[in-house]
Design an enzyme around this catalytic site. Structure first.
Site, short mmCIF file in Angstrom:
data_model
loop_
_atom_site.label_atom_id
_atom_site.label_comp_id
_atom_site.label_asym_id
_atom_site.label_seq_id
_atom_site.Cartn_x
_atom_site.Cartn_y
_atom_site.Cartn_z
N ARG A 122 8.52 19.92 -12.58
CA ARG A 122 9.97 20.00 -12.50
C ARG A 122 10.09 21.30 -11.41
NH1 ARG A 122 8.44 16.64 -14.86
NH2 ARG A 122 8.37 15.70 -12.52
N GLN B 91 24.96 22.94 -17.25
CA GLN B 91 23.89 22.35 -18.16
C GLN B 91 22.50 22.32 -17.29
OE1 GLN B 91 25.12 19.15 -20.78
NE2 GLN B 91 26.92 19.40 -19.44
N ASN B 92 22.41 22.30 -16.22
CA ASN B 92 21.24 22.21 -15.20
C ASN B 92 20.28 23.32 -15.25
OD1 ASN B 92 22.40 19.78 -14.48
ND2 ASN B 92 23.35 20.73 -12.75
N VAL B 93 19.17 23.25 -15.01
CA VAL B 93 18.11 24.33 -15.22
C VAL B 93 17.75 24.46 -13.80
CG1 VAL B 93 17.44 23.62 -17.52
CG2 VAL B 93 16.25 22.42 -15.62
N ASP B 94 18.00 23.85 -12.82
CA ASP B 94 17.90 24.20 -11.44
C ASP B 94 18.47 25.53 -10.97
OD1 ASP B 94 20.29 23.34 -9.99
OD2 ASP B 94 19.67 21.24 -10.72
N HIS C 174 21.23 25.87 -20.61
CA HIS C 174 19.98 25.21 -21.17
C HIS C 174 18.74 25.75 -20.49
CE1 HIS C 174 22.70 21.43 -22.03
NE2 HIS C 174 22.78 22.48 -23.12
N GLY D 170 29.96 15.61 -12.93
CA GLY D 170 28.65 15.12 -13.23
C GLY D 170 28.10 15.30 -14.77
N THR D 171 28.73 15.30 -15.71
CA THR D 171 28.47 15.17 -16.78
C THR D 171 29.41 14.38 -17.67
OG1 THR D 171 28.11 16.66 -18.84
CG2 THR D 171 29.81 17.48 -17.20
N SER D 172 28.68 13.70 -18.76
CA SER D 172 29.38 12.86 -19.55
C SER D 172 30.08 13.78 -20.74
CB SER D 172 28.59 11.52 -20.43
OG SER D 172 27.83 12.45 -21.15
#
Length: 226
Positions: free
Chosen positions: A56, A86-89, A104, A169-171
Site C-alpha cells: 500500500r 478516514q484515509n491513510v494516504d 485511521h 466520498g464516505t458513506s
C-alpha cells in the site's frame, strides 16, 4: 473567516487510483480485512500484514493528488479549513492542505508495538526485525479494527466549531467517524458529495451525487460566490 470542516473517505482518493478500503465482498486488495487490519491478524501472521502495508505504501508513491484535493487546499485562501480524513494516504498534504487530521492513521508512518505514541516517519519497506528505540517491533501506524481512534476527541472539538460542513466520498457508516457529523452545530450548511449517496437533500443539506473532482468544484464555486 468562516470555519469549513471537511470529512473525507475513500471516495476522495479513488480518482487518484487508490482503491476504496474494501469492496462489497469484504475484501481489501484480495485479503480478508480481518487478516490484515486487526491486532489478531498481525499477531497470527505479522509478515503477511507488514507486506500488505508495504504494498500500500509503495502504491502511494505511484499516485498523485486529484483536482478535488487541490480545490480543498485552495479554499484556505478564503476559509479556515480543517480536514478530518478516514484515509491513510497523504494526498491532502501533498496537494497543499495545511490542517489535516488522520483518524485511521498514516501509511507513511510506523509506531512501536510497545508505545502507541512512539511514531516514526517511514517511506521504505517495514520488515520483522525493524525495532523502535526500546527494542520492540515496529508496526504500521494504522488504526485497526478493534483499536481505539486516538484522534477522535480532537476531531469532535473541530466539528463543534464548524460554520460549514463538507462530506466527501464516505458513506458515514463506519463509527466513530460516522458520528462526527452529529457534533456540528445545528443548521450548519452541509454539502454531501458522493456518486452513490445514501441520503437526499433537505433543509440545510445539499447532496451532490457526483465524484469528488466534480462535486468539490461545484461546492468550491458556491462557497467562493458567497
Amino acid at each position: 473567516m468562516k470555519h469549513l470542516v471537511v470529512l473525507t473517505g475513500a471516495g476522495m482518493s479513488a480518482e487518484s487510483g487508490i482503491n476504496t478500503f474494501r469492496d462489497a465482498d469484504g475484501l481489501w486488495e484480495g485479503h480478508d480485512v480481518m487478516e490484515v487490519a486487526t491486532p489478531e491478524g498481525f499477531a497470527a501472521n505479522p509478515e503477511l500484514v507488514l507486506d500488505f502495508y508495504n504494498q500500500r505504501r509503495k502504491q502511494l508513491f505511484e499516485v498523485e493528488p486529484n483536482q478535488a484535493h487541490f480545490d480543498l487546499a485552495a479554499l484556505e485562501k478564503n476559509f479556515k479549513v480543517s480536514i478530518i480524513t478516514q484515509n491513510v494516504d497523504d494526498l491532502h498534504e501533498r496537494a497543499g492542505s495545511s490542517n489535516v487530521i488522520h483518524l485511521h492513521g498514516e501509511l507513511r508512518k510506523v509506531k512501536s508495538t510497545l508505545d502507541d505514541n512512539d511514531i516514526l516517519p517511514w517511506d521504505t519497506e517495514l520488515i520483522l526485525g525493524d525495532l523502535c528505540k526500546n527494542g520492540h517491533q515496529l508496526r504500521p501506524h494504522i488504526v485497526w479494527f478493534g483499536e481505539a481512534v486516538p484522534m477522535i476527541e480532537q476531531a469532535i472539538a473541530i466539528c463543534e466549531t464548524a460554520d460549514i460542513l463538507m462530506i466527501i466520498g464516505t458513506s458515514m457508516q463506519v463509527y466513530p467517524a460516522a458520528g462526527l457529523k452529529d457534533y456540528v452545530p445545528e443548521n450548519t450548511p452541509t454539502y454531501f458529495i458522493d456518486p452513490k449517496p445514501n441520503i437526499s437533500s433537505k433543509n440545510n443539506l445539499t447532496v451532490i451525487a457526483k465524484p469528488a473532482t466534480i462535486g468539490v468544484k461545484e461546492v468550491f464555486d458556491i462557497l467562493n460566490k458567497n
